[in-house]
Design a protein around this motif. Structure first.
Motif, short mmCIF file in Angstrom:
data_model
loop_
_atom_site.label_atom_id
_atom_site.label_comp_id
_atom_site.label_asym_id
_atom_site.label_seq_id
_atom_site.Cartn_x
_atom_site.Cartn_y
_atom_site.Cartn_z
N ILE A 227 19.19 18.14 13.65
CA ILE A 227 19.57 18.03 12.23
C ILE A 227 18.37 17.55 11.42
O ILE A 227 17.47 16.88 11.95
N ALA A 228 18.40 17.91 10.12
CA ALA A 228 17.28 17.50 9.24
C ALA A 228 17.74 17.52 7.78
O ALA A 228 18.69 18.21 7.42
N THR A 229 17.02 16.71 6.93
CA THR A 229 17.18 16.75 5.46
C THR A 229 15.80 16.66 4.83
O THR A 229 14.84 16.21 5.49
N GLY A 230 15.70 17.08 3.62
CA GLY A 230 14.41 17.06 2.90
C GLY A 230 14.60 17.58 1.48
O GLY A 230 15.70 17.62 0.95
N SER A 231 13.51 17.99 0.92
CA SER A 231 13.53 18.51 -0.46
C SER A 231 14.19 17.52 -1.40
O SER A 231 15.02 17.85 -2.24
N GLY A 232 13.81 16.26 -1.21
CA GLY A 232 14.24 15.21 -2.12
C GLY A 232 15.54 14.57 -1.72
O GLY A 232 16.04 13.73 -2.48
N SER A 233 16.08 14.89 -0.60
CA SER A 233 17.38 14.32 -0.22
C SER A 233 17.34 13.81 1.21
O SER A 233 16.79 14.45 2.10
N SER A 234 17.91 12.63 1.39
CA SER A 234 18.15 12.14 2.74
C SER A 234 19.59 12.51 3.11
O SER A 234 20.35 12.98 2.26
N GLY A 235 19.98 12.22 4.34
CA GLY A 235 21.33 12.62 4.75
C GLY A 235 22.00 11.59 5.65
O GLY A 235 21.34 10.86 6.39
N GLU A 236 23.33 11.57 5.50
CA GLU A 236 24.15 10.75 6.39
C GLU A 236 25.11 11.69 7.14
O GLU A 236 25.76 12.52 6.52
N TRP A 237 25.19 11.54 8.47
CA TRP A 237 25.93 12.49 9.33
C TRP A 237 26.98 11.74 10.16
O TRP A 237 26.77 10.63 10.59
N ARG A 238 28.11 12.38 10.35
CA ARG A 238 29.15 11.85 11.22
C ARG A 238 29.61 12.98 12.20
O ARG A 238 30.09 14.01 11.77
N PHE A 239 29.41 12.70 13.54
CA PHE A 239 29.82 13.67 14.58
C PHE A 239 30.86 13.00 15.51
O PHE A 239 30.84 11.77 15.69
N PRO A 240 31.73 13.78 16.09
CA PRO A 240 32.73 13.20 17.01
C PRO A 240 32.04 12.63 18.26
O PRO A 240 31.14 13.25 18.83
N ASN A 241 32.47 11.45 18.63
CA ASN A 241 31.89 10.81 19.82
C ASN A 241 32.70 11.24 21.07
O ASN A 241 33.52 10.52 21.60
N ASP A 242 32.47 12.42 21.55
CA ASP A 242 33.15 12.95 22.74
C ASP A 242 32.18 13.12 23.92
O ASP A 242 32.36 13.95 24.78
N VAL A 243 31.12 12.28 23.88
CA VAL A 243 30.05 12.48 24.86
C VAL A 243 30.11 11.50 26.03
O VAL A 243 29.23 11.50 26.88
N ALA A 244 31.13 10.65 26.06
CA ALA A 244 31.20 9.69 27.17
C ALA A 244 31.32 10.43 28.51
O ALA A 244 31.99 11.45 28.63
N CYS A 245 30.63 9.89 29.50
CA CYS A 245 30.68 10.49 30.86
C CYS A 245 32.00 10.11 31.55
O CYS A 245 32.64 9.13 31.20
N LYS A 246 32.32 10.88 32.56
CA LYS A 246 33.49 10.59 33.39
C LYS A 246 33.02 10.31 34.82
O LYS A 246 32.18 11.02 35.35
N HIS A 247 33.60 9.26 35.40
CA HIS A 247 33.25 8.93 36.78
C HIS A 247 33.73 10.03 37.73
O HIS A 247 34.84 10.54 37.58
N VAL A 248 32.88 10.35 38.63
CA VAL A 248 33.29 11.17 39.77
C VAL A 248 33.16 10.27 41.00
O VAL A 248 32.06 9.96 41.44
N THR A 249 34.29 9.82 41.48
CA THR A 249 34.26 8.89 42.62
C THR A 249 34.89 9.55 43.84
O THR A 249 35.97 10.14 43.76
N ASN A 250 34.21 9.44 44.91
CA ASN A 250 34.71 9.97 46.17
C ASN A 250 35.56 8.93 46.88
O ASN A 250 35.68 7.78 46.44
N SER A 251 36.12 9.32 48.00
CA SER A 251 36.96 8.41 48.76
C SER A 251 36.13 7.22 49.26
O SER A 251 34.94 7.35 49.55
#
Length: 1504
Positions: A227-251
């Motif tokens: 992502i980027a902003t310019g030409s005289g403007s800054s930016g504020e962004w909001r994205f969904p936080n769905d990036v958490a990892c999931k444990h893969v645990t064996n026996s």
């Protein structure tokens, strides 16, 4: 090396300065510059003006930005404005969302540091606030300057235009004109890339309010978002936080630190009892929700795994070989490689197999990783042989020398790309037979055929993995780890056996690759130890050699190592017998670890080659707990190797395998056989036994048969406990005579006896081997073998085990066998080999039926072991009776035994057995009964003195050891004199306090015995007992005994046992006083006992001791009521007074009309003046009825004293003559004189009459079915018939046999059963039964069932056996012998020639008569060939059959020795030579005569 597919990177790229149409972008100010920005902290602490109330924290769903957030940007919460502006428009966020700010710098910032990437997505919805120019780049790489990009711009050119581009700086593919940014509030947008379309729109729902769309024919790969902003403007962004990892645990894994947020580090640990085998204990959460490294894999702490990677390296994998080996290296490098955990090696294959890395080459994961990665592809052939690769792994790779650990699981990991016509499924099936072997398969872009093969190899679809490239292996690492790094849930309990086994593997030097692996695999299931299973090994070819001993190794691992170290060489010879001999002689020895208590297992492996091991194997199997197991490869010579393990058809120890390669298929089957506890059932009898094995040694037996016989007896010994207190064994060999091979005391252990039997040589010189005489062998053993000097024990039974291969000569076997069996402590068994059914009767008559055992031939003798051993080790019925006969007086008894030629052979055995059986039942001791023996023929001999043996066992045993004699005369009178004068002496143990009993046996006529006996018995209590064995001189021997109760008759020696109990009863009765007149005229002996309690009495006899009534030859009858019998009873004794010595008959009279009948009387001789109580012997106690009267008589003076009548006087009569006999009546009233005024000193004592009873409920008899009417059947002899008592018999019908009574008569008072009318044929009716009731004089009754069975009698060959002699010149069809054959049952008879010995065609049988009495002739055949030199004697057997039974007649035909006189006839040349020789002599004589005549008779001429 450890590689991850994705990398975590932060960075920024400037927006390029390119123009499209009239829209331009700012100049590029930084080239490939990446700036990492801090994430905006969610500080909810301030309140924004105009917002009223308290709003809940923002919760952003994973895939959308919807809802009414109420969190104020950069701060806390306030009241909502009047027009209610939603929180999301104000930019509210929470920890569940991603918040990013971009400055006014025209640089692209990656969202990867926030773990937000495009991978795994096709769209994104977000919120943003800016004045203009919101730029989004979707890249194939995480860089704005490299790779491909889609570009989305919202609010370009002062928020007037929005654009879609296929690359940075390129022309737009679509645009939207209009303002999209409100600049004050956050606006919602979405974009998507799906298929060939790139789209963008407004709002929170992807796909709605679309404002732009482009079609891209060759769509890019989208992995990253910038992502980027310019030409005289800054930016504020909001994205969904769905990036958490999931444990893969064996026996068996626990999470110790749980942080699955972006860049968070989580920690893992194995549960207690488990250990790390693969994966990582720490993992960092990266972009795409992917944790770094690999999940932790744990397995049980004791788990050890040895892995072989079997990797295709052919022309078909050459292009991916490097990547494939790298992936495999990474896989192996992620395992816990160590000697206590996992070891791995590699083999590669195409059409050949290459060993690349052994298990013991590397002990660290990194070194192993590097080595695998660098494995080159050597040949790259287009053909592949997967089956051979698996074989190599199985047979050649997993060896202890190559690092395979004995306790480790063996994992085969197959990685293949190309289908092989040499499929591996069959090999895999073999590998899986051992549960320690596990298989896994990986297919790389496989064909359907390869898939099927790999699944079959794996054996389970869950063990099969399929990928399209080497790179695709990486995502599957965790799955692979959980397969190839984890021990299976299998437990291997230590094998425990209830026995000890010594096993020797006997292996051919051929195809050892397969046999070695087979044996090595067995070691996984056989626990070798010093006190459990021991293992040795022998190799054989043309010879044999020992590889290692039973005590060389004490663990399965060391045995396996030794097996694997054997060099693989092939030899052309395969002599199994050499291997068996080597194992027997040089491995199964105590010095080399063989244990006596362990079973010995010979396990040999041989291919389809001929050998001759049966004889050696049979010898091995016969000795002790030795077992032979055959593993035979191929389909040739199966019978040969089956017989090696068992001769009797039990081939369970034989295993047939079709090929060496398939040997391993039979592992479990063979394993179950060779670790099963098999042992010989050792028989431990409860009694000592002395056993003799009697081995035939005729010339009919071949060497092989003789050896088979020895093996048979050896096998019997191996099943016995041999010892001084258990079984002792000796051996006798026989033919027409017998000799001792070794005596009972030669060996005291089973091994010693086995050695003794093994060393017996065929062909003894002690006898002629041309014929077989069973009776001579038995006689030799009884007379000369079972003796103390040979170790025979008096407390042990003697068992005869005779083996014969044919009929016995001489027809004496049955007779002598019966004699042996008559000995209580002896048993006779016969093992007949190849005996014809026609010869069976001879041996069935020799032994009891269950003691005649048969074998088809000598080679299968051992097949009857399980029948023979229980029989010959079963204790006999108790020889010593439960209670001994013990009289109340002392007795010195002598057995006087005949030992002449008529009592010899089997007769003498019967005689010894008879007296021995009597002796063992008597209470022999120094203070009760003593027994001695005198033997006699022409003279008499003290053989055993009275004081020599003082127990019944000892004297009984010694009697059996007496030697027979051959005397011609049975001078019993001499024997009696010898016994009286020389035997009954103090020196021989004779006691003055004991009665002397003479018990003699005799089978012939000898006068003078009665005279000597009379002389003996004058010296009371000396008593003589006679045993008459069909002597034909009954009267003499009855007189000798002096009393019928002491005379016993036996019809033959064989029938002596029938009188045994009667003899015992007689010779153990205390002596009864007999009237004897001494030389000085004095009278002696009266039996005095206590007065009776129950008596007939008038006055006490002792009160009337003086009077003499003067009666002469007078008999008396007392009619007074006090002398009248008042009840049914019997008289036990007489009490009386007498005034002088003499005989008295005490009498019982029974009223009979007006007369009285004399019932019976007791006679006693009394001595002098005395009061005497005479106790009547049991069998002479007179039975009396109510109303009977008593009386007496004396020869000469009346001996009973009398006196004056003191009260009411006795009534009675006296009369003469006094010679009335029992059963006669007498008219006392008219012929007698009344007794008046006199009392007599006499009374009688009474006891209850004996009640009637039959000794058995059923009285059985067996008779021929041809008996004529009136023939004797049997005699009823109930107990309780007292002396002079009449018993009446009544016949009643048996409910089950209604018609039986008509065929038999029962004597009303005699009890004799006879045939009433002709019986039916036995085959029509053979069973009869009826009830009989016996009633005595006291009306007591007893009832029994009489069961009579009739039987058909075989024909009688009246003229046989017989012996004839003929000449060699006997012509054909000559009648040699004619005999009469008669069937007593009236059946028609047919006879035929049964057999001849030796076999010949010289004889025929002729007979054309029919009926029950016929003539048959034995004739010479039409062309006989009799030769004295060839056979001088024949046994011809005639078989006669009446369709129910058979009889055999025997004719011995002797061939006379030729006796020819031949006149000598000289040859012709002899006479010619005589003539020629005489011619000159004749001429000379003639000339001499002429000269003589001329000289003597011709006148001389004179001159004138």
């Amino acid at each position: 090396m450890n590689r991850s597919v994705y990398q975590n990177r932060n960075g920024s790229d400037p927006i390029p300065n390119n123009s499209e149409d009239h829209y331009t972008e700012p100049d590029l100010t930084e080239d490939h510059q990446y700036i990492e920005l801090d994430l905006v902290q969610a500080d909810i602490s301030t309140v924004t003006a105009g917002i009223h109330g308290i709003l809940a924290p923002e919760v952003v769903p994973p895939t959308t930005l919807s809802g009414t957030e109420s969190v104020i940007p950069n701060g806390g919460c306030g009241s909502a404005p009047a027009d209610y502006i939603s929180c999301k428009q104000l930019g509210c966020y929470s920890s569940s969302g991603i918040s990013r700010n971009t400055p006014n710098d025209n640089i692209y910032y990656s969202l990867t540091p926030d773990c937000f990437v495009a991978t795994g997505r096709t769209s994104v919805a977000f919120r943003a606030r800016a004045n203009n120019n919101l730029h989004i780049a979707l890249g194939s790489e995480d860089s704005s300057s490299s790779g491909t990009h889609y570009v989305i711009v919202f609010g370009h050119s002062s928020n007037t235009v929005s654009l879609l581009r296929f690359a940075r700086g390129s022309s737009s593919c679509d645009s939207y004109t209009g303002s999209v940014l409100r600049q004050t509030y956050f606006d919602e947008f979405w974009f998507s890339w799906s298929g060939s379309y790139l789209r963008a729109g407004r709002g929170s729902t992807v796909g709605s309010d679309q404002i732009m769309s482009c079609y891209h024919a060759t769509p890019y790969t989208v992995n990253f978002i910038m992502i980027a902003t310019g030409s005289g403007s800054s930016g504020e962004w909001r994205f969904p936080n769905d990036v958490a990892c999931k444990h893969v645990t064996n026996s068996y894994v626990s999470i110790t630190i749980d942080d699955t947020s972006c860049n968070g580090i989580s920690s893992y640990a194995c549960n207690s009892g488990y250990k790390q085998v693969a994966g990582n204990t720490q993992r960092t959460c990266g972009f795409g929700g992917i944790l770094s490294g690999y999940p932790l894999v744990c397995s049980v702490s004791t788990c050890k795994i040895d892995i072989v990677f079997i990797v295709e390296a052919s022309a078909h994998t050459s292009s991916i070989h490097s990547a494939l080996m790298t992936a495999i290296g990474d896989l192996a490098g992620s395992l816990q490689i160590s000697t206590s955990n996992i070891l791995a090696g590699v083999i590669t294959y195409d059409d050949t197999v290459d060993l690349n890395i052994d298990l013991n080459d590397y002990y660290s994961a990194s070194s192993l990783d590097s080595s695998i990665t660098s494995i080159p592809i050597s040949n790259a052939a287009s053909a592949v042989n997967l089956a051979e690769a698996l074989r190599f792994g199985f047979y050649d790779f997993f060896t202890l020398s190559k690092g395979n650990r004995f306790t480790a699981f063996r994992y085969f990991v197959v990685i293949a790309k190309t289908y092989s016509s040499q499929t591996g499924a069959a090999v895999a099936d073999q590998i899986r037979l051992n549960l320690k072997n596990q298989l896994f398969t990986i297919g790389i872009s496989p064909t359907a055929s390869l898939i099927a093969d790999l699944k079959a190899i794996a054996g389970d679809d869950s063990r099969y993995l399929q990928v399209s490239s080497a790179e695709e292996l990486y995502p599957q690492f965790n799955t692979l780890f959980n397969n190839i790094a984890v021990c299976p849930d299998l437990s291997f309990e230590p094998m425990t056996l209830d026995c000890e086994l010594d096993i020797v593997f006997i292996v051919e030097r051929y195809n050892l690759r397969y046999t070695k692996r087979f044996l090595a695999e067995l070691m996984d299931n056989i626990t070798v130890s010093s006190n459990g299973i021991r293992v040795g090994m022998v190799l054989f070819d043309s010879g044999a050699s020992r590889v290692f001993n039973l005590n060389t190794y004490t663990s399965s691992e060391s045995v396996r190592s030794a097996i694997e170290s054997i060099s693989e060489t092939n030899h052309t010879d395969h002599l199994v017998d050499k291997g068996l001999i080597e194992a027997r002689d040089n491995v199964f020895t105590a010095a080399r670890g063989d244990r006596t208590e362990a079973s010995n297992y010979y396990v040999f492996i041989v291919g389809p080659f001929e050998s001759y091991p049966e004889a050696v194997a049979k010898d091995i199997r016969s000795s002790g707990s030795n077992y032979v197991f055959s593993i035979h490869i191929g389909n040739q010579y199966q019978t040969e190797y089956q017989k090696t393990v068992d001769t009797c058809g039990d081939y369970t120890k034989y295993t047939n395998v079709d090929s060496y390669q398939n040997l391993i298929n039979f592992k479990n089957d063979i394993l179950q056989k060779i670790i099963s506890c098999e042992s010989v059932n050792i028989t431990i009898p409860d009694c000592p036994l002395d056993i003799v094995f009697i081995m035939e040694d005729t010339d009919e037996l071949s060497v092989t048969e003789f050896n088979d016989m020895k093996s048979f007896f050896v096998s019997l010994v191996s099943r016995m406990i041999i010892g001084d207190t258990a079984i002792k064994v000796g051996v006798v060999t026989y033919a027409d005579g017998a000799t001792t091979a070794f005596p009972l005391n030669q060996y005291s252990t089973a091994n010693g006896v086995i050695m003794g039997i093994t060393n017996i040589n065929q062909g003894s010189n002690a006898y002629n081997r041309s014929s077989r005489y069973v009776d001579r062998a038995l006689k030799y053993i009884q007379m000369e073998f079972f003796i103390t000097g040979n170790g025979d024990r008096s407390n042990a039974a003697n068992y005869y085990i005779l083996l014969t291969g044919g009929p016995s000569a001489g027809n004496k076997a049955a007779a002598f066998g019966s004699a042996i069996r008559s000995i209580a402590s002896s048993n006779l068994f016969i093992v007949g080999v190849n005996i014809s059914s026609s010869d069976d009767p001879e041996f069935l008559d020799t032994v009891d039926d269950d003691k005649y055992l048969k074998a088809v031939n000598f080679s299968v003798l051992q097949c009857i072991n399980d029948v023979v051993v229980p029989n010959i080790t079963q204790c006999p019925d108790s020889v010593t009776p439960a209670s001994l006969v013990s009289p109340s007086c002392q007795l010195d008894i002598v057995f006087i035994m005949e030992r002449t030629e008529t009592s010899s052979h089997e007769n003498y055995v019967f005689l010894k057995s008879f007296f021995s059986n009597i002796a063992i039942q008597l209470d022999v001791s120094s203070s009760t009964i003593r027994i001695g023996v005198v033997t006699y023929d022409t003279d008499a001999y003290t053989t055993i003195a009275l004081d020599t043996y003082m127990t019944p066992t000892e004297i009984s045993y010694q009697i059996l050891k007496l030697q027979e004699g051959t005397g011609k005369r049975n001078m019993i009178d001499t024997a009696l004199v010898h016994t009286k004068n020389n035997f009954f002496t103090a020196a021989n143990g004779d006691r003055a306090s004991a009665a002397n009993y003479y018990v003699f046996a005799i089978d012939g006529v000898r006068s003078g015995a009665s005279i000597q006996a009379e002389y003996i018995m004058k010296g009371w209590p000396s008593t003589v007992f006679a045993i008459d064995i069909n002597s034909g001189y009954e009267k003499e021997y009855r007189r000798t005994a002096g009393d019928n109760s002491r005379y016993f008759y036996a019809s033959s020696y064989a029938n002596l046992s029938a009188i045994e109990s009667d003899v015992i009863a007689a010779i153990t009765k205390c002596p009864v006083p007999q009237p004897v007149t001494t030389t000085d005229g004095s009278l002696m002996f009266a039996d005095v006992s206590a007065p009776c309690l129950n008596s007939l009495i008038y006055l006490y006899p002792e009160d009337l001791t003086e009077g003499k009534d003067g009666g002469q030859n007078t008999m008396y009858l007392m009619t007074d009521f006090v002398y009248t019998i008042t009840s049914c009873s019997r008289i036990t004794s007489w009490e009386f007074s007498h005034w002088k010595s003499g005989y008295i008959d005490f009498m019982v009279w029974r009223p009979s009309g007006s007369n009285y009948k004399l019932v019976a009387y007791n006679t006693i001789y009394v001595s002098g003046k005395n009061t005497t109580t005479y106790t009547v012997v049991e069998y002479e106690r007179i039975a009396v009825l109510q109303g009977d009267l008593i009386g007496w008589r004396s020869k000469g003076d009346n001996l009973v004293t009398s006196g004056p009548c003191l009260g009411p006087c006795a009534e009675g009569y006296k009369a003469s003559p006094n010679n009335v006999q029992i059963g006669e009546e007498f008219d006392w009233t008219n012929s007698g004189t009344s007794i008046n005024g006199t009392a007599y000193a006499i009374k009688a004592c009474l006891e209850d009459n004996t009640a009637m009873a039959f000794s058995t409920p059923t009285i059985s008899a067996k008779i021929p079915d041809h008996l004529p009417g009136g023939s004797f059947v049997t005699l009823l002899e109930p107990d309780g018939a007292d002396y002079a008592e009449v018993v009446n018999y009544t016949v009643l019908q048996h409910p089950s046999y209604p018609n039986s009574m008509e065929y038999f008569n029962v004597g009303e008072t005699s009890g004799q059963i006879t045939v009433a009318k002709r019986l039916l044929k036995a085959k029509v009716k053979s069973d009869y039964a009826f009830l009989v009731r016996a009633k005595d004089s006291c009306n007591t009754t007893a009832t029994a069932t009489v069961s009579i069975q009739t039987q058909n009698m075989p024909p009688e060959v009246l003229g046989m056996p017989n012996i004839i002699s003929i000449t060699e010149e006997t012509e054909g069809d000559t009648v040699l012998y004619t005999t009469i054959v008669e069937d007593p049952s009236g059946d028609s008879v047919c006879c035929s020639l049964e057999s001849t010995l030796p076999k010949t065609n010289n004889f025929v049988v002729f007979g054309n008569d029919t009926g029950i009495r016929v003539n048959y002739s034995i004739m010479a055949s039409d062309a006989p060939a009799f030769s004295y030199r060839q056979y001088n004697s024949y046994i011809v057997k005639l078989c006669c059959d009446d369709d129910e039974d058979k009889s055999t007649g025997v004719l011995i035909v002797n061939i006379k020795k030729p006796n020819k006189t031949t006149t000598y006839e000289p040859p012709g040349w002899f006479m010619i030579s005589i003539a020629i020789s005489c011619t000159p002599i004749f001429l000379m004589a003639l000339m001499a005569c002429v000269v003589l005549i001329q000289t003597m008779f011709v006148p001389e001429q004179r001159a004138d």
